[in-house]
Design a protein around this motif. Structure first.
Motif, PDB file in Angstrom:
ATOM      1  N   PHE A 161       0.805  -1.071  -0.081  1.00 16.15           N
ATOM      2  CA  PHE A 161       0.216  -0.072   0.061  1.00 16.15           C
ATOM      3  C   PHE A 161       0.837   1.261  -0.111  1.00 16.15           C
ATOM      4  O   PHE A 161       1.815   1.370   0.696  1.00 16.15           O
ATOM      5  CB  PHE A 161      -0.780  -0.089   1.058  1.00 16.15           C
ATOM      6  N   PRO A 162       0.469   2.188  -0.896  1.00 20.45           N
ATOM      7  CA  PRO A 162      -0.411   2.405  -1.834  1.00 20.45           C
ATOM      8  C   PRO A 162      -0.097   2.198  -3.212  1.00 20.45           C
ATOM      9  O   PRO A 162      -0.170   3.087  -4.052  1.00 20.45           O
ATOM     10  CB  PRO A 162      -1.090   3.752  -1.415  1.00 20.45           C
ATOM     11  N   LYS A 163       0.751   1.326  -3.787  1.00 16.54           N
ATOM     12  CA  LYS A 163       1.016   0.976  -4.831  1.00 16.54           C
ATOM     13  C   LYS A 163       0.221   0.790  -5.951  1.00 16.54           C
ATOM     14  O   LYS A 163       0.319   0.860  -7.076  1.00 16.54           O
ATOM     15  CB  LYS A 163       2.432   0.103  -5.078  1.00 16.54           C
ATOM     16  N   ARG A 164      -1.064   0.124  -5.340  1.00 16.65           N
ATOM     17  CA  ARG A 164      -2.114  -0.336  -6.037  1.00 16.65           C
ATOM     18  C   ARG A 164      -2.066  -1.079  -7.486  1.00 16.65           C
ATOM     19  O   ARG A 164      -2.497  -1.088  -8.403  1.00 16.65           O
ATOM     20  CB  ARG A 164      -2.762   1.086  -6.457  1.00 16.65           C
ATOM     21  N   GLU A 169     -12.908  -2.153  -1.402  1.00 15.77           N
ATOM     22  CA  GLU A 169     -12.851  -3.719  -1.604  1.00 15.77           C
ATOM     23  C   GLU A 169     -11.720  -4.013  -2.553  1.00 15.77           C
ATOM     24  O   GLU A 169     -11.201  -5.335  -2.401  1.00 15.77           O
ATOM     25  CB  GLU A 169     -14.144  -3.891  -2.174  1.00 15.77           C
ATOM     26  N   LEU A 170     -11.131  -3.220  -3.549  1.00 11.67           N
ATOM     27  CA  LEU A 170      -9.977  -3.583  -4.247  1.00 11.67           C
ATOM     28  C   LEU A 170      -8.616  -3.305  -3.558  1.00 11.67           C
ATOM     29  O   LEU A 170      -7.832  -4.106  -3.449  1.00 11.67           O
ATOM     30  CB  LEU A 170     -10.135  -2.650  -5.598  1.00 11.67           C
ATOM     31  N   TRP A 171      -8.605  -1.886  -3.604  1.00 14.05           N
ATOM     32  CA  TRP A 171      -7.128  -1.564  -2.991  1.00 14.05           C
ATOM     33  C   TRP A 171      -6.798  -0.921  -1.735  1.00 14.05           C
ATOM     34  O   TRP A 171      -5.961  -0.906  -1.028  1.00 14.05           O
ATOM     35  CB  TRP A 171      -6.488  -0.931  -4.112  1.00 14.05           C
ATOM     36  N   CYS A 172      -7.835  -0.209  -1.142  1.00 16.31           N
ATOM     37  CA  CYS A 172      -8.029   0.656   0.007  1.00 16.31           C
ATOM     38  C   CYS A 172      -8.174   0.309   1.283  1.00 16.31           C
ATOM     39  O   CYS A 172      -9.513   0.235   1.882  1.00 16.31           O
ATOM     40  CB  CYS A 172      -8.686   2.200  -0.168  1.00 16.31           C
ATOM     41  N   ASN A 173      -7.365  -0.907   1.539  1.00 15.17           N
ATOM     42  CA  ASN A 173      -7.668  -1.860   2.569  1.00 15.17           C
ATOM     43  C   ASN A 173      -6.391  -2.495   3.065  1.00 15.17           C
ATOM     44  O   ASN A 173      -5.360  -2.046   2.662  1.00 15.17           O
ATOM     45  CB  ASN A 173      -8.594  -3.031   1.949  1.00 15.17           C
ATOM     46  N   GLU A 176       2.439   9.235  -5.056  1.00 15.89           N
ATOM     47  CA  GLU A 176       3.822   8.809  -5.166  1.00 15.89           C
ATOM     48  C   GLU A 176       4.828  10.077  -5.149  1.00 15.89           C
ATOM     49  O   GLU A 176       4.430  10.961  -5.432  1.00 15.89           O
ATOM     50  CB  GLU A 176       4.066   7.886  -6.469  1.00 15.89           C
ATOM     51  N   ASP A 177       5.747   9.670  -4.484  1.00 13.23           N
ATOM     52  CA  ASP A 177       7.010  10.789  -3.879  1.00 13.23           C
ATOM     53  C   ASP A 177       7.432  11.314  -5.260  1.00 13.23           C
ATOM     54  O   ASP A 177       7.662  12.611  -5.392  1.00 13.23           O
ATOM     55  CB  ASP A 177       8.175  10.435  -3.130  1.00 13.23           C
ATOM     56  N   TYR A 178       7.799  10.152  -6.066  1.00 15.85           N
ATOM     57  CA  TYR A 178       8.494  10.646  -7.305  1.00 15.85           C
ATOM     58  C   TYR A 178       8.050   9.923  -8.488  1.00 15.85           C
ATOM     59  O   TYR A 178       7.235  10.240  -9.135  1.00 15.85           O
ATOM     60  CB  TYR A 178       9.962  10.494  -7.218  1.00 15.85           C
ATOM     61  N   GLY A 179       8.418   8.623  -8.788  1.00 16.86           N
ATOM     62  CA  GLY A 179       7.950   7.738  -9.781  1.00 16.86           C
ATOM     63  C   GLY A 179       9.083   7.184 -10.706  1.00 16.86           C
ATOM     64  O   GLY A 179       8.945   7.676 -11.925  1.00 16.86           O
ATOM     65  N   LEU A 180      10.169   6.720 -10.054  1.00 17.66           N
ATOM     66  CA  LEU A 180      10.988   6.124 -10.914  1.00 17.66           C
ATOM     67  C   LEU A 180      10.800   5.317 -12.146  1.00 17.66           C
ATOM     68  O   LEU A 180      11.459   5.277 -13.278  1.00 17.66           O
ATOM     69  CB  LEU A 180      12.468   5.534 -10.124  1.00 17.66           C
ATOM     70  N   THR A 181       9.766   4.508 -11.910  1.00 16.66           N
ATOM     71  CA  THR A 181       9.462   3.559 -12.903  1.00 16.66           C
ATOM     72  C   THR A 181       8.736   4.375 -14.208  1.00 16.66           C
ATOM     73  O   THR A 181       9.206   3.893 -15.292  1.00 16.66           O
ATOM     74  CB  THR A 181       8.119   2.709 -12.450  1.00 16.66           C
ATOM     75  N   VAL A 221      -0.382   6.430 -15.933  1.00 10.93           N
ATOM     76  CA  VAL A 221      -0.337   6.827 -14.583  1.00 10.93           C
ATOM     77  C   VAL A 221      -1.896   7.442 -14.228  1.00 10.93           C
ATOM     78  O   VAL A 221      -2.734   7.793 -15.122  1.00 10.93           O
ATOM     79  CB  VAL A 221       0.562   7.878 -14.155  1.00 10.93           C
ATOM     80  N   CYS A 222      -2.062   7.354 -12.883  1.00 10.71           N
ATOM     81  CA  CYS A 222      -3.477   7.922 -12.382  1.00 10.71           C
ATOM     82  C   CYS A 222      -3.471   9.577 -11.879  1.00 10.71           C
ATOM     83  O   CYS A 222      -2.270  10.085 -11.642  1.00 10.71           O
ATOM     84  CB  CYS A 222      -3.957   7.121 -11.279  1.00 10.71           C
ATOM     85  N   GLU A 223      -4.436  10.162 -12.196  1.00 11.62           N
ATOM     86  CA  GLU A 223      -4.704  11.595 -11.759  1.00 11.62           C
ATOM     87  C   GLU A 223      -4.152  11.957 -10.334  1.00 11.62           C
ATOM     88  O   GLU A 223      -3.724  13.085 -10.107  1.00 11.62           O
ATOM     89  CB  GLU A 223      -6.218  12.073 -11.951  1.00 11.62           C
ATOM     90  N   ASP A 224      -4.408  10.958  -9.439  1.00 22.27           N
ATOM     91  CA  ASP A 224      -3.954  11.281  -7.724  1.00 22.27           C
ATOM     92  C   ASP A 224      -2.673  10.499  -7.779  1.00 22.27           C
ATOM     93  O   ASP A 224      -2.152  10.120  -6.595  1.00 22.27           O
ATOM     94  CB  ASP A 224      -5.077  10.479  -7.059  1.00 22.27           C
TER      95      ASP A 224
END
Length: 224
Positions: free
Chosen positions: A60-63, A111-115, A160-165, A178-181
């Motif tokens: 969490f929270p790599k989703r 139900e999917l990821w925020c758990n 994400e702090d940065y996003g090396l990927t 990527v996602c808006e958030d």
């Protein structure tokens, strides 16, 4: 922290956190690159027709769960997830349930990821066929091959702090979804110029991936 005279933040997201939580407005920005030795890497090539790639820890929270769900909305495409972590069992369980017929678009964020990622159960040894590969840890050569074979790279992390990927994908000439958030990830990717920035849902990710996989010219343009 009061003794620090200047901050060097890895992204505007981090600089904004220093201002919001600590009242510090003196942070400069340094967008780090790939690292020493990358100058000897092969030159970028056109996006391939291999598996859609996601690289990241199952934490969490790599989703990574969003990518698993998106994959089952696109059963005609292959997806590869590189990485391990404490939520991998949960991601595998979701993959199993989706392959059995659970609608990926029917799950809420909770139900999917925020758990806690502690739900689900053991995945049977003989399970329904899935278009998702859980590759675990891979060596550098294998990771480079996966980047170069991919039509696009999905980096779905939250705030994400940065996003090396994303930077690694760009170095290989691959468009990034990527996602808006996504925090620093959304800061690094310019929508419809270096990738696609979409809503943080499996359906939105699936639409973006399908768009890139079906339009090689677009994927090549964004990757370049």
């Amino acid at each position: 922290i009061d003794a620090v005279t200047h901050f060097l933040a890895g992204s505007q997201v981090v600089a904004d956190r220093l201002a919001r939580f600590n009242g510090r407005h003196d942070a400069g920005l340094f967008h780090a690159g790939i690292g020493v030795g990358h100058e000897s890497a092969p030159q970028p090539s056109e996006p391939g027709a291999g598996a859609v790639l996601c690289v990241g820890r199952h934490e969490f929270p790599k989703r990574t769960e969003l990518v698993v769900a998106a994959a089952h909305l696109l059963p005609h495409l292959r997806f590869g997830l590189v990485g391990t972590g404490g939520r991998e069992r949960w991601a595998r369980w979701l993959d199993h349930r989706f392959a059995q017929g659970l609608d990926p678009a029917s799950l809420t964020d909770a139900e999917l990821w925020c758990n806690t990622g502690q739900g689900g159960g053991d995945v049977p040894a003989t399970t329904s066929a899935s278009n998702v590969e859980f590759a675990g840890r891979v060596d550098d050569d294998d990771l480079t091959r996966r980047f170069r074979d991919a039509p696009c790279v999905v980096a779905p992390a939250y705030d994400e702090d940065y996003g090396l990927t994303a930077i690694e994908a760009m170095a290989q000439g691959r468009p990034v979804v990527v996602c808006e958030d996504g925090g620093g990830l959304a800061e690094l990717v310019d929508h419809e110029r270096t990738g696609l920035v979409v809503a943080p849902t499996a359906a939105a990710i699936a639409i973006a991936v399908e768009r890139l996989a079906a339009d090689l010219d677009l994927a090549t343009e964004l990757g370049a």
